[in-house]
Design an enzyme around this catalytic site. Sequence first.
Site, mmCIF file in Angstrom:
data_model
loop_
_atom_site.group_PDB
_atom_site.id
_atom_site.type_symbol
_atom_site.label_atom_id
_atom_site.label_comp_id
_atom_site.label_asym_id
_atom_site.label_seq_id
_atom_site.Cartn_x
_atom_site.Cartn_y
_atom_site.Cartn_z
ATOM 1 N N LYS A 23 49.569 -23.667 -23.119
ATOM 2 C CA LYS A 23 48.494 -24.023 -23.928
ATOM 3 C C LYS A 23 48.182 -23.977 -24.693
ATOM 4 O O LYS A 23 47.985 -24.863 -25.324
ATOM 5 C CB LYS A 23 47.030 -22.668 -23.216
ATOM 6 C CG LYS A 23 46.932 -22.718 -21.656
ATOM 7 C CD LYS A 23 46.799 -24.046 -21.212
ATOM 8 C CE LYS A 23 47.520 -24.718 -21.021
ATOM 9 N NZ LYS A 23 48.295 -25.143 -19.389
ATOM 10 N N CYS B 37 50.137 -43.878 -18.315
ATOM 11 C CA CYS B 37 49.544 -45.646 -18.352
ATOM 12 C C CYS B 37 48.254 -45.102 -17.262
ATOM 13 O O CYS B 37 48.462 -44.728 -16.364
ATOM 14 C CB CYS B 37 50.616 -46.771 -18.443
ATOM 15 S SG CYS B 37 51.504 -46.767 -19.433
ATOM 16 N N ASN C 29 52.679 -49.662 -15.043
ATOM 17 C CA ASN C 29 52.508 -48.402 -15.197
ATOM 18 C C ASN C 29 53.809 -47.704 -15.081
ATOM 19 O O ASN C 29 54.243 -48.505 -13.360
ATOM 20 C CB ASN C 29 51.402 -47.627 -14.197
ATOM 21 C CG ASN C 29 50.141 -47.517 -14.597
ATOM 22 O OD1 ASN C 29 50.013 -48.173 -16.022
ATOM 23 N ND2 ASN C 29 49.156 -46.792 -14.079
ATOM 24 N N GLY C 30 54.428 -46.856 -15.641
ATOM 25 C CA GLY C 30 56.194 -46.700 -14.443
ATOM 26 C C GLY C 30 57.241 -47.349 -15.362
ATOM 27 O O GLY C 30 56.564 -47.567 -16.690
ATOM 28 N N GLU D 120 52.639 -19.468 -20.132
ATOM 29 C CA GLU D 120 51.203 -19.973 -19.682
ATOM 30 C C GLU D 120 50.362 -20.232 -20.881
ATOM 31 O O GLU D 120 50.210 -21.163 -21.440
ATOM 32 C CB GLU D 120 50.742 -20.313 -18.568
ATOM 33 C CG GLU D 120 49.766 -21.014 -18.250
ATOM 34 C CD GLU D 120 49.504 -22.509 -18.460
ATOM 35 O OE1 GLU D 120 50.941 -22.962 -17.933
ATOM 36 O OE2 GLU D 120 48.630 -23.013 -18.269
ATOM 37 N N TRP E 219 51.220 -45.094 -22.157
ATOM 38 C CA TRP E 219 51.469 -44.408 -23.071
ATOM 39 C C TRP E 219 52.655 -45.004 -23.336
ATOM 40 O O TRP E 219 53.810 -45.029 -22.089
ATOM 41 C CB TRP E 219 51.027 -43.211 -21.850
ATOM 42 C CG TRP E 219 51.536 -42.295 -22.196
ATOM 43 C CD1 TRP E 219 51.261 -41.472 -23.354
ATOM 44 C CD2 TRP E 219 53.048 -41.272 -22.171
ATOM 45 N NE1 TRP E 219 51.566 -39.859 -23.886
ATOM 46 C CE2 TRP E 219 53.410 -40.235 -22.600
ATOM 47 C CE3 TRP E 219 54.085 -41.926 -21.244
ATOM 48 C CZ2 TRP E 219 54.410 -39.365 -22.579
ATOM 49 C CZ3 TRP E 219 55.097 -41.075 -21.771
ATOM 50 C CH2 TRP E 219 55.396 -39.722 -22.309
ATOM 51 N N GLU F 257 49.976 -27.604 -26.069
ATOM 52 C CA GLU F 257 50.217 -28.058 -26.133
ATOM 53 C C GLU F 257 48.717 -28.859 -26.650
ATOM 54 O O GLU F 257 49.176 -29.862 -26.938
ATOM 55 C CB GLU F 257 50.178 -28.405 -24.521
ATOM 56 C CG GLU F 257 49.011 -27.881 -24.009
ATOM 57 C CD GLU F 257 48.951 -28.659 -22.644
ATOM 58 O OE1 GLU F 257 48.960 -27.335 -21.757
ATOM 59 O OE2 GLU F 257 49.609 -29.528 -22.529
ATOM 60 N N ARG G 102 44.299 -39.254 -19.267
ATOM 61 C CA ARG G 102 45.616 -39.482 -18.788
ATOM 62 C C ARG G 102 46.468 -39.647 -20.117
ATOM 63 O O ARG G 102 47.584 -39.273 -19.674
ATOM 64 C CB ARG G 102 46.423 -40.996 -17.381
ATOM 65 C CG ARG G 102 45.542 -40.344 -16.478
ATOM 66 C CD ARG G 102 45.196 -41.748 -15.525
ATOM 67 N NE ARG G 102 46.352 -42.471 -15.622
ATOM 68 C CZ ARG G 102 47.106 -42.034 -14.203
ATOM 69 N NH1 ARG G 102 46.434 -41.210 -12.706
ATOM 70 N NH2 ARG G 102 47.997 -42.667 -13.986
ATOM 71 N N HIS H 256 66.551 -8.118 -28.522
ATOM 72 C CA HIS H 256 68.187 -9.360 -28.649
ATOM 73 C C HIS H 256 67.743 -10.433 -29.794
ATOM 74 O O HIS H 256 68.734 -11.575 -28.929
ATOM 75 C CB HIS H 256 67.646 -9.919 -26.521
ATOM 76 C CG HIS H 256 68.733 -8.502 -25.935
ATOM 77 N ND1 HIS H 256 68.677 -7.509 -26.275
ATOM 78 C CD2 HIS H 256 67.175 -7.912 -25.272
ATOM 79 C CE1 HIS H 256 69.281 -6.489 -25.677
ATOM 80 N NE2 HIS H 256 68.687 -6.452 -24.750
ATOM 81 N N LYS I 254 48.113 -36.839 -19.055
ATOM 82 C CA LYS I 254 47.668 -36.063 -17.697
ATOM 83 C C LYS I 254 48.630 -35.766 -16.640
ATOM 84 O O LYS I 254 48.924 -34.499 -15.852
ATOM 85 C CB LYS I 254 46.601 -36.462 -17.065
ATOM 86 C CG LYS I 254 45.992 -35.627 -16.908
ATOM 87 C CD LYS I 254 45.551 -33.952 -16.870
ATOM 88 C CE LYS I 254 45.116 -33.369 -15.767
ATOM 89 N NZ LYS I 254 45.015 -32.197 -16.265
HETATM 90 O O1 M6R Z 1 50.358 -32.954 -12.314
HETATM 91 P P1 M6R Z 1 51.927 -31.468 -12.504
HETATM 92 O O2 M6R Z 1 50.396 -30.635 -11.882
HETATM 93 O O3 M6R Z 1 52.736 -32.142 -11.406
HETATM 94 O O4 M6R Z 1 51.738 -31.339 -13.791
HETATM 95 C C1 M6R Z 1 51.991 -31.006 -13.973
HETATM 96 C C2 M6R Z 1 52.933 -30.619 -15.856
HETATM 97 O O5 M6R Z 1 52.807 -32.129 -16.611
HETATM 98 C C3 M6R Z 1 51.679 -30.656 -16.537
HETATM 99 O O6 M6R Z 1 51.821 -28.916 -15.680
HETATM 100 C C4 M6R Z 1 52.004 -30.251 -17.978
HETATM 101 O O7 M6R Z 1 52.428 -29.132 -18.219
HETATM 102 C C5 M6R Z 1 50.055 -29.850 -18.421
HETATM 103 N N1 M6R Z 1 49.545 -30.213 -19.353
HETATM 104 C C6 M6R Z 1 49.624 -28.007 -19.266
HETATM 105 O O8 M6R Z 1 49.027 -28.133 -19.597
#
Ligand code: M6R
Length: 608
Positions: free
Chosen positions: A485, A2, A101-102, A481, A75, A488, A27, A504, A603
């Site tokens: 990517k 949010c 937020n939260g 990683e 969100w 997501e 975000r 395995h 974000k």
């Molecule tokens: O702000 P942070 O580095 O703590 O965030 C951690 C994850 O939420 C963040 O890396 C998330 O996996 C990304 N969307 C990946 O691209």
Amino acid sequence: MCGIAGYIGARSAQEVVLDGLRRLEYRGYDSAGLVLHKNGKLHLEKYAGRLSVLEGHIHKNGLGAAHLGVGHTRWATHGAPTDKNAHPHMGCGGKFAVVHNGIIENYAKLRGELRSRGHEFYSETDTEVIPHLLEEAYEGDLGAAVAKVAKRLQGAYAIAVVAEDDPHTLVAYRQYSPLIIGLGEGENFLASDIPALLPYTRRTVVLEDGDLAILTTEGVRFFNDGEQVEKKILHVTWDEVAAEKGGFSHFMLKEIHEQPRALRDTISPRIIAGRTNLATEIGLTKEVASSIRRVVVVACGTAYHAGLVGKNLIEQMARLSVEVDIASEFRYREPVLDPEDLVIIISQSGETADTLAALREAKRQKCRVVAITNVVGSSVARESEHVLYTMAGPEIAVASTKAYTTQLAAVTLIAIELGLARGTLSSAKAEQLLSDLLQIPALVEEVLLQSDYIRDVALCLAQSESVFFIGRGLDYSVALEGALKLKEISYIHAEAYAAGELKHGTLALITPNTPVVCLFTQTHLQEKMVSNVEVVRARGAKTFVLSNCHPQVTASLHDMEIRLPAIDPLLAPIVAVVPMQLIAFFAAVARGADVDKPRNLAKSVTVE
Ligand code: M6R
């Protein structure tokens, strides 16, 4: 997650608030709303969907000029993303408007109590208990009412409140969720993240847990636990242009291309006359390094993947045992820590709720904590004794790119420093690695020049249902990683496997034409890797090789090959991930996905 933006002053509150919310869109959110205080009344507009939906309604309904307002992008956590559940929420009498937020953890109990006293609820949210509580607590002083209500709320939250009876005041309260006040002349601002404030002011105050801020046009007063407190003013140096797209089609593409600069800014100041200066910057002196018995890295998502690379490097260079933990798992399994453990917390935003909780647990168990974060003034930065800042600049796209590569640079520097201080890494090897590290930005530039060919590779993968990424050693950590990517932002199912582990079980999923991205940067493992790739090719897989080994090694192993520049295998992850970021980007664009704001994601994940 949010977003909150609020304003009081002579400008149009509607414009400032909408502009702020737009700057927080990255975000992630699913509905948006705002309230304006105008002609003695609160005017509310809130809708499911993008900000453009809200803006359309505002223009149709002609809200006009107001000088006090607060807005929100939601969100969804409690209740579906609907108009009713969007913020602000107003209680039964419509006299208060609250954005939040939260999560309010005890909302069900509070809701039950409020209902029994005759309050009627309009939404399914946890937030709505707040305006109802305010209706009971308000005795003519909005700040006092918010302070009283905050005492009843449990959880992590940041709220902003306006009252119909008080056209001159905007009140904010923070408990674990970020909230920042922007200071102006005859006007003041609030926001849940810095980019919303950048066009208006650089003078900011980061609220601490339990802080209440009362904003008027004359100034801002801060209270904590009933006492008025002085707050430190933080001057933000991020420039506004850095938070804009700067000619690129997407923030993600811009941020991928910013990596050479971000890496240079992160690496160069830390290498002085062929040596790292982390002993001074984060207290990693020889004595400290020799007293460390174990390293524990805690992080989430992409930052966790940076931790996995860090494990490999620290183990190799400093001969220390390293555990890497996902923060959401770490916090609830009563981790066994020791004051002789070094805990490395990695978080781009510095606000990830699970990571923050892990940091607090490490401090509770008296460990030495070093945080790697990108955001000055973030909760992680403020609560850590030692902070190594990545100099990535604002990262707006939800998918982390430049934050990841700069985190890799940071863990590499720590590994070298620890290795040197502990005498497990020779000065000659350290010097060579540091000198190579300084070359990395130029090598990333070389990879970026291959964007057109990488796009062709991405187009071959873009219509696949499933893609596999395989590698060994450090290549496996980077493959994780690469797969994240792709998942997501393009929504293609992707899995990363340690290449030797496929047989395995997962090999059963490799059928003719299954795309497999194969990494070849770890020279000492290349022969093993060749066999693993042969095995998938024998099952008909289409193989896309990323390699800096001799071309002959992979000549018969690929359908397409992206050549990577030569680099010490220990540093290869920083370069090898870049084509995978581009593959994910181009595949997502080809599939018509909303690259910068992927579905369901946020974000900065400030809830558990
Ligand atoms: O702000 P942070 O580095 O703590 O965030 C951690 C994850 O939420 C963040 O890396 C998330 O996996 C990304 N969307 C990946 O691209």
